[in-house]
Write a protein that holds these residues in place. Structure first.
Motif, short mmCIF file in Angstrom:
data_model
loop_
_atom_site.label_atom_id
_atom_site.label_comp_id
_atom_site.label_asym_id
_atom_site.label_seq_id
_atom_site.Cartn_x
_atom_site.Cartn_y
_atom_site.Cartn_z
N ASP A 7 0.83 -1.21 0.00
CA ASP A 7 0.00 0.00 0.00
C ASP A 7 0.86 1.26 0.00
O ASP A 7 0.57 2.23 -0.70
CB ASP A 7 -0.93 0.01 1.22
CG ASP A 7 -2.07 -1.00 1.09
OD1 ASP A 7 -2.28 -1.50 -0.03
OD2 ASP A 7 -2.75 -1.26 2.10
N GLY A 8 1.94 1.25 0.80
CA GLY A 8 2.81 2.42 0.87
C GLY A 8 3.49 2.71 -0.45
O GLY A 8 3.53 3.87 -0.91
N PHE A 9 4.01 1.69 -1.09
CA PHE A 9 4.69 1.89 -2.37
C PHE A 9 3.69 2.29 -3.46
O PHE A 9 4.04 3.05 -4.37
CB PHE A 9 5.46 0.64 -2.77
CG PHE A 9 6.83 0.55 -2.14
CD1 PHE A 9 7.82 1.45 -2.48
CD2 PHE A 9 7.12 -0.44 -1.21
CE1 PHE A 9 9.08 1.39 -1.90
CE2 PHE A 9 8.37 -0.52 -0.63
CZ PHE A 9 9.36 0.39 -0.97
N ARG A 10 2.48 1.78 -3.38
CA ARG A 10 1.45 2.21 -4.35
C ARG A 10 1.18 3.70 -4.21
O ARG A 10 1.02 4.40 -5.22
CB ARG A 10 0.17 1.41 -4.12
CG ARG A 10 0.15 0.04 -4.81
CD ARG A 10 -1.14 -0.68 -4.52
NE ARG A 10 -1.19 -1.95 -5.23
CZ ARG A 10 -1.98 -2.96 -4.87
NH1 ARG A 10 -2.77 -2.84 -3.81
NH2 ARG A 10 -1.97 -4.09 -5.56
N LYS A 11 1.12 4.18 -2.99
CA LYS A 11 0.89 5.61 -2.77
C LYS A 11 2.05 6.42 -3.34
O LYS A 11 1.84 7.49 -3.91
CB LYS A 11 0.73 5.89 -1.28
CG LYS A 11 -0.57 5.37 -0.69
CD LYS A 11 -0.64 5.64 0.81
CE LYS A 11 -1.94 5.09 1.40
NZ LYS A 11 -2.00 5.29 2.87
N LEU A 12 3.26 5.92 -3.18
CA LEU A 12 4.41 6.62 -3.73
C LEU A 12 4.35 6.65 -5.26
O LEU A 12 4.58 7.70 -5.89
CB LEU A 12 5.71 5.95 -3.28
CG LEU A 12 6.04 6.03 -1.79
CD1 LEU A 12 7.35 5.31 -1.50
CD2 LEU A 12 6.13 7.48 -1.32
N GLN A 13 4.02 5.50 -5.86
CA GLN A 13 3.94 5.42 -7.31
C GLN A 13 2.86 6.34 -7.86
O GLN A 13 2.99 6.90 -8.95
CB GLN A 13 3.68 3.97 -7.74
CG GLN A 13 3.56 3.74 -9.24
CD GLN A 13 4.84 4.11 -9.99
OE1 GLN A 13 5.93 3.94 -9.51
NE2 GLN A 13 4.66 4.63 -11.21
#
Length: 283
Positions: free
Chosen positions: A114-120
């Motif tokens: 979820d965190g990396f998706r938000k970054l992307q």
């Protein structure tokens, strides 16, 4: 005669028993205070801003980069770091490795995905592996892939900046794991006019890259030594001459090392974890 010294020592301890108990308790209390102070320091995540002359990337122009590294399974700080980066609205986000801590289980990874998706969704995001990630490589790569993050493992991609300039993004495999293969992704020195931004987990890998073309190297790994001098502000590291901050090589190339987010043993002393925002400004 042989037992007299031992007898005297025992008699001395017995006579001063109360003092020794108090001394031991004071030492234990001091150790507890040091541990708690270190744990408090490890949780004081900050967002730092460093300005870099655009000439460091051959006049690439104005560019805002968010750099994070060394999460080491710290879900709470990772989520805070993601929120900080979203608020900064960078042009480019880079992860310099060590999502996990090799000695701990990496499970229920939804928080990382979820965190990396938000970054992307905030800006184009690229990542490399750190030395700890190789212990749980399949899981780490699955998290990045699921989140839509581009993994640069001895790989180069050409990226166009918001102002239309071309930038070569290169990510190396980890130096400590013997996985770096610069010959497969870095151009030979003098072979390209395109500025080269290099991601390499350990800044010490720079010593092996003198014959290759790169302008600015971004790294993590050191944690800033997890120890800083409270009087000078300098960081103390026994494994790198570049523990944290911006450095300039004798040949004019630049290296920036972030202090990272997580910590080994969950303690830091006068060396706060950080999200690094790098600002390249054109004149």
């Amino acid at each position: 005669m042989k037992h007299r010294p031992i007898h005297r020592i025992c008699k001395h301890i017995k006579h001063n028993k109360r003092r020794y108990i108090i001394l031991v308790l004071c030492v234990l209390f001091l150790m507890w205070c040091v541990k708690k102070f270190g744990e408090w320091g490890a949780g004081q995540l900050e967002c730092t801003h460093t300005e870099i002359d655009a000439a460091a990337l051959r006049e690439i122009g104005t560019l805002k980069i968010a750099l994070i590294s060394d999460v080491h399974n710290n879900r709470e700080l990772f989520e805070k770091a993601v929120a900080m980066i979203q608020a900064e609205k960078p042009d480019l986000i880079l992860f310099a490795g060590d999502l996990v801590y090799a000695e701990r289980r990496f499970m229920r990874t939804r928080w990382a995905v979820d965190g990396f998706r938000k970054l992307q969704n905030t800006a184009p995001t690229f990542a490399i592996l750190g030395n700890h990630d190789y212990e749980k490589q399949e899981q780490v790569e699955r998290v990045l892939q699921t989140a839509g993050i581009t993994l640069l493992r001895n790989k180069a991609v050409e990226w166009t900046t918001p102002n239309g300039k071309k930038l070569l993004l290169v990510g190396l495999g980890d130096h400590n794991e013997g996985d770096e293969a610069p010959g497969t992704c870095l151009p030979p020195k003098g072979a390209t006019e395109t500025p080269v931004l290099l991601l390499s987990h350990d800044p010490e890998s720079r010593h092996l890259l003198q014959d290759y073309e790169w302008d600015l190297m971004l790294s993590g790994h050191t944690h800033g030594g997890q120890l800083g001098n409270p009087f000078t502000g300098n960081y103390i590291s026994f494994r790198s001459s570049m523990p944290g901050g911006l450095f300039k090589e004798d040949d004019g190339r630049h290296v920036f090392v972030t202090r990272g987010i997580g910590s080994i043993m969950d303690m830091r002393f006068f060396c706060r974890p950080e999200v690094s925002i790098l600002l390249l400004r054109a004149d």
